[in-house]
Design a protein around this motif. Structure first.
Motif, PDB file in Angstrom:
ATOM      1  N   LEU A 162     -19.666  -1.101  13.578  1.00  0.00           N
ATOM      2  CA  LEU A 162     -18.714  -0.407  14.459  1.00  0.00           C
ATOM      3  C   LEU A 162     -18.094   0.855  13.853  1.00  0.00           C
ATOM      4  CD1 LEU A 162     -16.679  -3.265  16.188  1.00  0.00           C
ATOM      5  CD2 LEU A 162     -18.023  -1.474  17.307  1.00  0.00           C
ATOM      6  N   ASN A 163     -18.141   0.959  12.532  1.00  0.00           N
ATOM      7  CA  ASN A 163     -17.571   2.158  11.901  1.00  0.00           C
ATOM      8  C   ASN A 163     -18.243   3.433  12.391  1.00  0.00           C
ATOM      9  OD1 ASN A 163     -15.747   0.718  10.429  1.00  0.00           O
ATOM     10  ND2 ASN A 163     -17.183   0.374   8.726  1.00  0.00           N
ATOM     11  N   TRP A 164     -19.461   3.281  12.937  1.00  0.00           N
ATOM     12  CA  TRP A 164     -20.165   4.450  13.489  1.00  0.00           C
ATOM     13  C   TRP A 164     -19.275   5.181  14.501  1.00  0.00           C
ATOM     14  CZ3 TRP A 164     -21.593   6.651  18.050  1.00  0.00           C
ATOM     15  CH2 TRP A 164     -22.599   7.628  18.004  1.00  0.00           C
ATOM     16  N   ASN A 189     -10.776  -4.316  16.741  1.00  0.00           N
ATOM     17  CA  ASN A 189     -11.688  -4.128  15.622  1.00  0.00           C
ATOM     18  C   ASN A 189     -11.252  -3.021  14.667  1.00  0.00           C
ATOM     19  OD1 ASN A 189     -14.194  -5.979  16.007  1.00  0.00           O
ATOM     20  ND2 ASN A 189     -13.663  -5.233  18.059  1.00  0.00           N
ATOM     21  N   GLY A 190     -10.053  -2.488  14.879  1.00  0.00           N
ATOM     22  CA  GLY A 190      -9.496  -1.483  13.971  1.00  0.00           C
ATOM     23  C   GLY A 190     -10.290  -0.190  13.933  1.00  0.00           C
ATOM     24  N   VAL A 191     -10.911   0.196  15.079  1.00  0.00           N
ATOM     25  CA  VAL A 191     -11.671   1.447  15.110  1.00  0.00           C
ATOM     26  C   VAL A 191     -10.902   2.474  15.938  1.00  0.00           C
ATOM     27  CG1 VAL A 191     -13.845   2.548  15.813  1.00  0.00           C
ATOM     28  CG2 VAL A 191     -13.869   0.193  14.957  1.00  0.00           C
ATOM     29  N   LYS A 192     -10.724   3.655  15.361  1.00  0.00           N
ATOM     30  CA  LYS A 192     -10.037   4.720  16.121  1.00  0.00           C
ATOM     31  C   LYS A 192     -11.077   5.703  16.646  1.00  0.00           C
ATOM     32  CE  LYS A 192      -5.281   4.973  14.659  1.00  0.00           C
ATOM     33  NZ  LYS A 192      -5.104   3.887  13.662  1.00  0.00           N
ATOM     34  N   ALA A 193     -11.180   5.772  17.981  1.00  0.00           N
ATOM     35  CA  ALA A 193     -12.145   6.697  18.595  1.00  0.00           C
ATOM     36  C   ALA A 193     -11.471   7.366  19.771  1.00  0.00           C
ATOM     37  CB  ALA A 193     -13.385   5.935  19.050  1.00  0.00           C
ATOM     38  N   LEU A 218     -30.349   3.018  30.245  1.00  0.00           N
ATOM     39  CA  LEU A 218     -30.120   3.488  28.866  1.00  0.00           C
ATOM     40  C   LEU A 218     -31.396   4.119  28.327  1.00  0.00           C
ATOM     41  CD1 LEU A 218     -28.037   0.613  27.198  1.00  0.00           C
ATOM     42  CD2 LEU A 218     -27.225   2.738  28.244  1.00  0.00           C
ATOM     43  N   VAL A 219     -32.508   3.412  28.497  1.00  0.00           N
ATOM     44  CA  VAL A 219     -33.783   3.914  27.956  1.00  0.00           C
ATOM     45  C   VAL A 219     -34.105   5.279  28.551  1.00  0.00           C
ATOM     46  CG1 VAL A 219     -36.281   3.501  27.878  1.00  0.00           C
ATOM     47  CG2 VAL A 219     -34.691   1.601  27.470  1.00  0.00           C
ATOM     48  N   SER A 220     -33.926   5.416  29.886  1.00  0.00           N
ATOM     49  CA  SER A 220     -34.318   6.699  30.472  1.00  0.00           C
ATOM     50  C   SER A 220     -33.353   7.817  30.099  1.00  0.00           C
ATOM     51  CB  SER A 220     -34.533   6.601  31.985  1.00  0.00           C
ATOM     52  OG  SER A 220     -33.384   6.095  32.571  1.00  0.00           O
ATOM     53  N   ASN A 221     -32.194   7.487  29.532  1.00  0.00           N
ATOM     54  CA  ASN A 221     -31.278   8.519  29.038  1.00  0.00           C
ATOM     55  C   ASN A 221     -31.296   8.620  27.514  1.00  0.00           C
ATOM     56  OD1 ASN A 221     -29.625   9.772  31.385  1.00  0.00           O
ATOM     57  ND2 ASN A 221     -29.819   7.608  31.879  1.00  0.00           N
ATOM     58  N   ARG A 222     -32.362   8.066  26.903  1.00  0.00           N
ATOM     59  CA  ARG A 222     -32.564   8.111  25.447  1.00  0.00           C
ATOM     60  C   ARG A 222     -31.367   7.540  24.682  1.00  0.00           C
ATOM     61  NH1 ARG A 222     -36.672  10.854  23.667  1.00  0.00           N
ATOM     62  NH2 ARG A 222     -35.633  11.563  21.779  1.00  0.00           N
ATOM     63  N   LEU A 223     -30.857   6.402  25.189  1.00  0.00           N
ATOM     64  CA  LEU A 223     -29.728   5.729  24.530  1.00  0.00           C
ATOM     65  C   LEU A 223     -30.171   4.331  24.104  1.00  0.00           C
ATOM     66  CD1 LEU A 223     -26.977   6.679  27.155  1.00  0.00           C
ATOM     67  CD2 LEU A 223     -27.210   7.645  24.864  1.00  0.00           C
ATOM     68  N   LYS A 224     -29.426   3.754  23.146  1.00  0.00           N
ATOM     69  CA  LYS A 224     -29.706   2.359  22.782  1.00  0.00           C
ATOM     70  C   LYS A 224     -28.394   1.568  22.764  1.00  0.00           C
ATOM     71  CE  LYS A 224     -29.790   3.295  17.804  1.00  0.00           C
ATOM     72  NZ  LYS A 224     -30.563   3.362  16.575  1.00  0.00           N
ATOM     73  N   GLU A 225     -28.499   0.313  23.193  1.00  0.00           N
ATOM     74  CA  GLU A 225     -27.328  -0.565  23.253  1.00  0.00           C
ATOM     75  C   GLU A 225     -27.077  -1.103  21.848  1.00  0.00           C
ATOM     76  OE1 GLU A 225     -28.255  -3.816  25.814  1.00  0.00           O
ATOM     77  OE2 GLU A 225     -26.166  -4.473  26.007  1.00  0.00           O
ATOM     78  N   VAL A 226     -25.835  -0.918  21.334  1.00  0.00           N
ATOM     79  CA  VAL A 226     -25.590  -1.376  19.960  1.00  0.00           C
ATOM     80  C   VAL A 226     -24.554  -2.494  19.871  1.00  0.00           C
ATOM     81  CG1 VAL A 226     -26.423   0.691  18.770  1.00  0.00           C
ATOM     82  CG2 VAL A 226     -24.044   0.598  19.518  1.00  0.00           C
ATOM     83  N   GLU A 227     -23.651  -2.600  20.856  1.00  0.00           N
ATOM     84  CA  GLU A 227     -22.658  -3.683  20.845  1.00  0.00           C
ATOM     85  C   GLU A 227     -22.427  -4.174  22.269  1.00  0.00           C
ATOM     86  OE1 GLU A 227     -21.077  -4.864  18.108  1.00  0.00           O
ATOM     87  OE2 GLU A 227     -21.596  -3.282  16.661  1.00  0.00           O
ATOM     88  N   VAL A 228     -22.523  -5.496  22.479  1.00  0.00           N
ATOM     89  CA  VAL A 228     -22.144  -6.071  23.777  1.00  0.00           C
ATOM     90  C   VAL A 228     -20.669  -6.467  23.667  1.00  0.00           C
ATOM     91  CG1 VAL A 228     -22.529  -7.941  25.423  1.00  0.00           C
ATOM     92  CG2 VAL A 228     -24.473  -6.932  24.218  1.00  0.00           C
ATOM     93  N   VAL A 229     -19.836  -5.862  24.494  1.00  0.00           N
ATOM     94  CA  VAL A 229     -18.392  -6.113  24.397  1.00  0.00           C
ATOM     95  C   VAL A 229     -17.953  -7.259  25.310  1.00  0.00           C
ATOM     96  CG1 VAL A 229     -16.109  -5.076  24.783  1.00  0.00           C
ATOM     97  CG2 VAL A 229     -17.906  -3.780  23.616  1.00  0.00           C
ATOM     98  N   MET A 230     -18.476  -7.301  26.515  1.00  0.00           N
ATOM     99  CA  MET A 230     -18.191  -8.462  27.369  1.00  0.00           C
ATOM    100  C   MET A 230     -19.316  -8.710  28.357  1.00  0.00           C
ATOM    101  SD  MET A 230     -15.285  -7.580  30.276  1.00  0.00           S
ATOM    102  CE  MET A 230     -15.777  -8.764  31.518  1.00  0.00           C
ATOM    103  N   LYS A 231     -19.453 -10.001  28.738  1.00  0.00           N
ATOM    104  CA  LYS A 231     -20.419 -10.348  29.782  1.00  0.00           C
ATOM    105  C   LYS A 231     -19.647 -10.485  31.077  1.00  0.00           C
ATOM    106  CE  LYS A 231     -24.126 -12.057  27.183  1.00  0.00           C
ATOM    107  NZ  LYS A 231     -24.549 -13.168  26.377  1.00  0.00           N
TER     108      LYS A 231
END
Ligand code: PRT
Ligand code: ZN
Length: 283
Positions: A105-107, A128-132, A163-176
């Motif tokens: 998540l530091n990314w 998660n203590g991340v400032k963005a 996501l794929v068609s916008n050249r993105l990748k899923e890195v964290e699932v936050v909620m279902k």
């Protein structure tokens, strides 16, 4: 009379209207307007945008509502969840450009994240203590990184193909998330009774979903073995056949176990296997 708010058009509308119809709720044939009464149940249906449903239930404009859990959590305003409905399943995820290296998540520290769900995202980052930097946009969030508007996105994902068609990748699932029924927290007794009857009907529709009724004939000496293969609702019904030493057995099976079960039944000597759809199940 109970008033239910549902999505007027969009992804949840069809499943919602189908669930109500299967629960025996027919609508007045009048031309569809904002508020339509049922002719078969003390219910009127208020058609709204999904974004407005949590608030309309919280402030009492509607008594209950059917909405995506994501909208409910984002706009949480004092209504309560009374049933999870199992359709409209998706997840809220963080996604980044596909060529970026990602470890944790530091990314996201110091990065700009585009989303239509700022509350859920702010809560997650804080925990998660991340400032963005959260950048709120409505609609087409997934194009934000490609046009330089943000470094990452936080959005609804279902199949992942957007996501794929916008050249993105899923890195964290936050909620279902899935569709849920929410209710005003202090309904009067008369409305609570109507809601209880509605929930009872919805339960019997949801319970039958994915289940099949199975009937077969088998020699009596094989019945115990067959009963072990078929864990029914309680125990299977066994009816003697006019053919000496044979019985007919009736039970309920999960559709997803169907082929596995059928193979085992045949090897136990089951014959004349009939599989039928179940419309409703009252437990
Ligand atoms: O007009 P209104 O405001 O009522 O509708 P809306 O456009 O805001 O919402 P709508 O109809 O798109 O979605 C209603 C609800 O359906 C959401 O709040 C979710 O609870 C649920 N849901 C389930 C989804 C999806 N699946 C989904 N895939 N909502 C949106 N998507 C979007 C996603 O954002 C992505 O851009 O569909 C796109 C395709 O997803 P992929 O991953 O399958 O490519
Ligand atoms: Zn919406």
């Amino acid at each position: 009379m109970l008033r239910i708010a549902v999505q007027s058009k969009g992804r949840l509308n069809e499943d919602t209207m189908c669930l109500l119809a299967e629960s025996g709720i027919k609508l007045s044939p009048s031309k569809r307007t904002l508020l339509v009464p049922s002719t078969t149940f003390p219910l009127e249906i208020l058609f709204l945008r999904d974004d407005d449903i949590p608030q309309s239930v919280a402030n009492g404009t509607a008594d209950v509502g059917i909405v995506g859990e994501n909208e409910y959590v984002e706009k949480h305003q004092g209504s309560e969840i009374v049933k999870r409905l199992g359709f409209g399943k998706c997840r809220l995820s963080l996604a980044i450009p596909k060529d970026e290296e990602y470890n944790n998540l530091n990314w996201f520290a110091g990065k700009k994240i585009a989303t239509s769900y700022p509350e859920i995202l702010a809560d997650f980052l804080k925990k998660n203590g991340v400032k963005a930097d959260i950048h709120v946009i409505t609609g087409s969030v997934e194009i934000a990184p490609g046009i330089g508007l943000a470094d990452a996105i936080f959005d609804i994902v279902s199949s992942g193909s957007t996501l794929v068609s916008n050249r993105l990748k899923e890195v964290e699932v936050v909620m279902k998330s899935e569709a849920i029924m929410i209710a005003h927290p202090s309904l009067p007794k008369e409305k609570k009774e109507i809601l209880a009857e509605l929930l009872f009907r919805i339960d019997s529709v949801l319970y039958a979903d994915g289940k099949k009724y199975i009937m077969l004939n088998a020699p009596n000496e094989k019945l115990n073995e067959i009963v072990d293969i078929l864990p029914g609702v309680k125990s299977p019904t066994i009816i003697p056949l006019s053919k000496e030493g044979w019985s007919s057995l009736h039970s309920v099976i999960e559709e997803k176990r169907f082929w596995e079960v059928i193979g085992k039944l045949k090897s136990c000597g089951a014959q004349g296997i009939l599989v039928l759809p179940i419309e409703k199940m009252i437990l």
